[in-house]
Design an enzyme around this catalytic site. Structure first.
Site, PDB file in Angstrom:
ATOM      1  N   GLU A   1      32.414  42.709  29.820  1.00 29.79           N
ATOM      2  CA  GLU A   1      33.090  42.835  28.516  1.00 29.79           C
ATOM      3  C   GLU A   1      33.137  41.520  27.738  1.00 29.79           C
ATOM      4  OE1 GLU A   1      36.851  44.786  29.123  1.00 29.79           O
ATOM      5  OE2 GLU A   1      35.857  46.741  29.185  1.00 29.79           O
TER       6      GLU A   1
ATOM      7  N   TRP B   1      36.410  54.195  33.451  1.00 28.95           N
ATOM      8  CA  TRP B   1      35.335  54.374  34.439  1.00 28.95           C
ATOM      9  C   TRP B   1      35.761  53.896  35.820  1.00 28.95           C
ATOM     10  CZ3 TRP B   1      31.324  50.190  35.604  1.00 28.95           C
ATOM     11  CH2 TRP B   1      31.850  48.906  35.395  1.00 28.95           C
ATOM     12  N   ASP B   2      36.885  53.189  35.869  1.00 32.07           N
ATOM     13  CA  ASP B   2      37.430  52.713  37.141  1.00 32.07           C
ATOM     14  C   ASP B   2      37.486  53.865  38.150  1.00 32.07           C
ATOM     15  OD1 ASP B   2      38.162  51.043  34.988  1.00 32.07           O
ATOM     16  OD2 ASP B   2      39.832  50.176  36.091  1.00 32.07           O
TER      17      ASP B   2
ATOM     18  N   LYS C   1      32.004  38.390  32.654  1.00 35.51           N
ATOM     19  CA  LYS C   1      33.369  38.674  33.111  1.00 35.51           C
ATOM     20  C   LYS C   1      33.388  39.290  34.508  1.00 35.51           C
ATOM     21  CE  LYS C   1      37.422  41.404  31.698  1.00 35.51           C
ATOM     22  NZ  LYS C   1      37.925  42.402  30.745  1.00 35.51           N
ATOM     23  N   GLN C   2      32.434  40.196  34.779  1.00 32.77           N
ATOM     24  CA  GLN C   2      32.478  40.977  36.021  1.00 32.77           C
ATOM     25  C   GLN C   2      31.064  41.464  36.336  1.00 32.77           C
ATOM     26  OE1 GLN C   2      34.687  43.637  33.208  1.00 32.77           O
ATOM     27  NE2 GLN C   2      34.292  45.120  34.826  1.00 32.77           N
TER      28      GLN C   2
HETATM   29  C1  BGC Z   1      37.621  45.637  32.694  1.00 28.58           C
HETATM   30  C2  BGC Z   1      37.071  47.041  32.560  1.00 28.58           C
HETATM   31  C3  BGC Z   1      38.080  47.994  33.174  1.00 28.58           C
HETATM   32  C4  BGC Z   1      39.436  47.830  32.529  1.00 28.58           C
HETATM   33  C5  BGC Z   1      40.491  48.693  33.192  1.00 28.58           C
HETATM   34  C6  BGC Z   1      38.976  45.563  32.024  1.00 28.58           C
HETATM   35  O1  BGC Z   1      39.519  44.286  32.186  1.00 28.58           O
HETATM   36  O2  BGC Z   1      36.748  44.702  32.108  1.00 28.58           O
HETATM   37  O3  BGC Z   1      35.847  47.138  33.215  1.00 28.58           O
HETATM   38  O4  BGC Z   1      37.646  49.302  33.023  1.00 28.58           O
HETATM   39  O5  BGC Z   1      39.848  46.492  32.655  1.00 28.58           O
HETATM   40  O6  BGC Z   1      40.644  48.356  34.528  1.00 28.58           O
END
Ligand code: BGC
Length: 778
Positions: free
Chosen positions: A490, A347-348, A603-604
């Site tokens: 995550e 999804w990035d 986490k984010q």
């Molecule tokens: C992040 C995800 C991301 C992935 C790839 C993971 O560490 O939590 O949101 O899509 O990295 O960048």
């Protein structure tokens, strides 16, 4: 801001280093990566070095081992060039090195490396240059000049194609024929073992002494997976040897090549390419960088510190170097800069990189979205496998038809020592909504009705069909829930009713209802086609029945939107000690994932991402309350976190915070932490850099389908200028502390700024006074 590379006050397109024996070796290889979207190479030295990570990839050439997920094969190396001076192999660990300097020109992707090597009492000067062409996507050209002012030298060179590359020791390529054409062209063929993609690599050398061409017929050395040309030259003191290597790669999936004539056609192409000398070839590539990229978008930051301008140039360079222009391919989370994430797309792309493309190069955005259209087949496969309907897009995507490609197992759990199961491929489902969000933004920004009719509407309807089948009816409360998911955060696995997932699922269905009614009324032909294809009549009934009963977590009494059903009742811990930007995921040194799952640790950006994307749904108090609640609980362990926090902080008038997160994000790849970026760049952070600059500080946003520009210039910047595209017109915006200047090239546009509507006539401009900003201090 601290960068691992040196920058130059007078040239914001420059990054470089004088450090050659560094622990940063892998980091420099990533940061100075070269590519053109088709082909990418890490910035290793020409001569082999200890601890190097020599990778070269071609976008989209995925291959899988039995029981493993598909990945981009690390291809035979073309950079290699081993040099011996008077029989002594060039190795910077031997002798002395003086005046070492390596730099990347972000404007045209040229990498240079110069130094004096003092060996056996002789001082030998080396000047390396190389680039991957933007003009001819198959072409790589490198050149080295060797000279000594005082001494005679015997120089032996060995250069060619080295197929002994692997992905962490896994060898994807079956070796094919190796040969020498016309006594000059070195060729190696290879084929991936599972996906059966053919590759042809060719190399040709030219050698000059003081500009006089020597015979370029090499003495050939062939062994397993290797073919090299060898040359031996005696140089007088003061003479310069110039060695040029032209190399190209073709594959059987190239859109511009005939797969049955690859070997001959590729040699013919290299013959033509090698008619130009190094500088001429570079100029051709340079012109394409300028014309196709830099003229289409600029961002100019006037500040005392040159680093913000370097950072945005770096981000735009890396985006161009890593974006394939073939709709069957997409941008990997690490682009083609390293083996991390196996070249897979997340999804990035949609949430973090597409804003840049949608606003500056809509044709590229369209390609990237077309990839998702081609991925419908894989998305159906995934949905069916899980007993759902419609299009469930994969968490990790490779070839669009593959469906899910996320690996099953990750690194070891520090408590149990066993590999941790990666749940994202099963239950991180918000990607399906993220794609719809990006499509809607693209449609608003471009008005591209052809894309809407051909692909966009179908994706939206099919995605909503998935969500409708995914909803779980809770009879007791008469609501639809989505349980057992991973949201953007995550660190919370198996969460029930993750706010981001539920809100975006509902929004997706709302959009699908609108699209359904729109096409039914305005485009009966399309309606009929899609209705038959997707069985829309029955699906529509379900949407209507479900949409207002989808449970979307509401703010509690303190204004906090629960991240999920469990989150607010989990244990609170002090997260500040894990909010460190110079290391990654330090939290795992203390807790394992199951423990983190039981704590209020994020986490984010998750709820805050929802607020950023759907800003109109929440008032400022709610935004502020959620900021106050979630930011201190967020480790920012994902590089996707900082940019969202910076933009939201800009919106909230938290200017210091906005700049703090901006700086952290700039340091993701360019910063001094050795561990980050070793296995590849963070492409979402590159996209995020543009987003923070243009959306956050520059204030550009799509608000209910309209363009809004409400800048928040950082205190340390004197001005910011950028160019975007809005519905086919070029819009140039200039902001200083008090005024904003908007110029339009093309049809007139409308935009909103601080509650007022403005119109700029065709090819016109206007200047407006900006309100004095109130800065909120914590
Ligand atoms: C992040 C995800 C991301 C992935 C790839 C993971 O560490 O939590 O949101 O899509 O990295 O960048």
């Amino acid at each position: 801001m601290k960068f691992c590379v040196d920058t130059n006050e007078k040239n914001s397109w420059y990054i470089g280093t004088n450090d050659y024996g560094s622990k940063m070796i892998n980091k420099f290889e990533t940061v100075m990566f070269q590519g053109n979207g088709y082909m990418g190479m890490r910035a290793v030295a020409e001569e082999k070095q200890l601890h190097e990570q020599r990778d070269m990839f071609i976008s989209g050439t995925f291959d899988a081992f039995p029981n493993e997920v598909t990945e981009l094969p690390n291809l035979p190396d073309l950079i290699n060039l081993e040099i011996k001076v008077d029989g002594q192999p060039l190795c910077l660990k031997d002798g002395y090195v003086e005046n070492y300097h390596k730099s990347l020109n972000l404007k045209n992707g040229e990498l240079t490396r110069t130094f004096d090597w003092i060996i056996n009492n002789k001082a030998v000067h080396f000047n390396y240059r190389r680039f991957i062409s933007m003009y001819d996507k198959h072409l790589f050209v490198s050149q080295v000049e060797v000279s000594s002012a005082q001494d005679e030298l015997n120089v032996q060179l060995s250069s060619g194609i080295d197929g002994r590359q692997s992905n962490d020791e896994s060898q994807h390529l079956m070796e094919g024929d190796k040969r020498l054409y016309d006594g000059q062209y070195i060729q190696m063929q290879a084929e991936t073992q599972q996906s059966h993609i053919d590759f042809v690599f060719n190399v040709r050398h030219k050698i000059y002494v003081d500009e006089v061409l020597l015979s370029d017929k090499p003495y050939i050395n062939m062994s397993r997976r290797q073919i090299f040309g060898n040359y031996n030259v005696d140089l007088q003191a003061g003479q310069t040897l110039t060695f040029i290597k032209y190399a190209n790669v073709y594959t059987s999936i190239d859109q511009d090549a005939d797969p049955n004539k690859l070997t001959d056609d590729s040699v013919a192409a290299l013959k033509r390419a090698s008619l130009s000398n190094y500088n001429e070839s570079l100029q051709k590539s340079d012109r394409v960088w300028n014309h196709n990229i830099w003229q289409k978008n600029y961002v100019q930051i006037d500040s005392e510190d040159e680093k913000p301008q370097v950072a945005i140039n770096f981000a735009r360079y890396q985006l161009a170097a890593n974006t394939p222009l073939d709709p069957r391919m997409n941008i990997g989370a690490k682009g083609i800069t390293g083996e991390g994430y196996k070249g897979h797309t997340f999804w990035d792309t949609e949430i973090f990189m597409l804003p840049y493309y949608t606003f500056t190069m809509p044709d590229v955005a369209k390609n990237l979205l077309t990839y998702r259209y081609l991925g419908l087949q894989g998305a159906h496969k995934k949905a069916q496998g899980n007993n759902y309907q419609g299009a469930q897009f994969p968490w990790e995507a490779a070839d669009p038809t593959d469906g899910e490609t996320a690996p099953l197992w990750g690194s070891a759990d520090i408590v149990t020592g066993k590999p941790m199961k990666i749940w994202s491929g099963f239950i991180e489902q918000h990607v399906t909504s993220d794609i719809v969000i990006a499509i809607m933004d693209y449609l608003h920004a471009t008005g591209d009705q052809v894309f809407a009719d051909d692909m966009g509407y179908e994706i939206i309807l099919d995605a909503a069909k998935f969500w409708s089948s995914r909803l779980e009816y809770n009879e007791e409360q008469d609501v639809y829930e989505i349980n057992d998911v991973i949201g953007p955060d995550e660190y919370k696995e198996h969460a029930d009713n993750n706010a981001f997932t539920n809100y975006t699922a509902q929004w997706c269905i709302q959009k699908a209802i609108k699209v359904y009614n729109l096409i039914k009324e305005e485009n009966p032909e399309l309606y009929l086609k899609l209705s038959n294809k997707l069985n829309l009549e029955t699906t529509y009934e379900s949407w209507i029945n479900q949409v207002n009963r989808i449970y979307v977590p509401q703010p509690n009494i303190e204004g906090v939107i629960p991240e999920d059903d469990q989150y607010l009742s989990l244990k609170n811990v002090d997260v500040s000690k894990f909010q460190v930007n110079d290391q990654i995921s330090t939290i795992f040194k203390t807790y394992n994932l199951s423990q983190i799952n039981q704590m209020q640790i994020t986490k984010q950006a998750d709820v805050l991402l929802l607020i950023y994307l759907f800003e109109n749904m929440f008032d400022d108090n709610i935004k502020q309350s959620n900021w106050n609640y979630y930011e201190p609980r967020t480790t920012h362990d994902s590089s996707l976190s900082q940019s969202i926090h910076s933009i939201l902080a800009s919106d909230l008038g938290l200017n210091d915070e906005a700049y703090k997160f901006y700086e952290m994000s700039c340091e993701t790849d360019l910063g001094i932490h050795i561990g980050k970026a070793i296995r590849g760049l963070h492409m979402a952070a590159c996209g995020g850099l543009w987003n923070m600059t243009v959306e956050g500080f520059g204030g550009v946003r799509i608000d209910n389908g309209k363009l809004r520009i409400e800048p928040h210039l950082p205190a340390s910047w004197n001005s910011l200028k950028y160019q975007i595209n809005w519905q086919g017109s070029t819009v140039r915006v200039g902001i200083d502390g008090e005024k904003m200047f908007v110029q339009v090239i093309g049809d007139g546009i409308e935009f909103v700024s601080y509650g007022r509507e403005y119109q700029v006539p065709a090819n016109g401009s206007l200047e407006i006074e900006l309100p004095v900003e109130e800065t909120v201090t914590d």
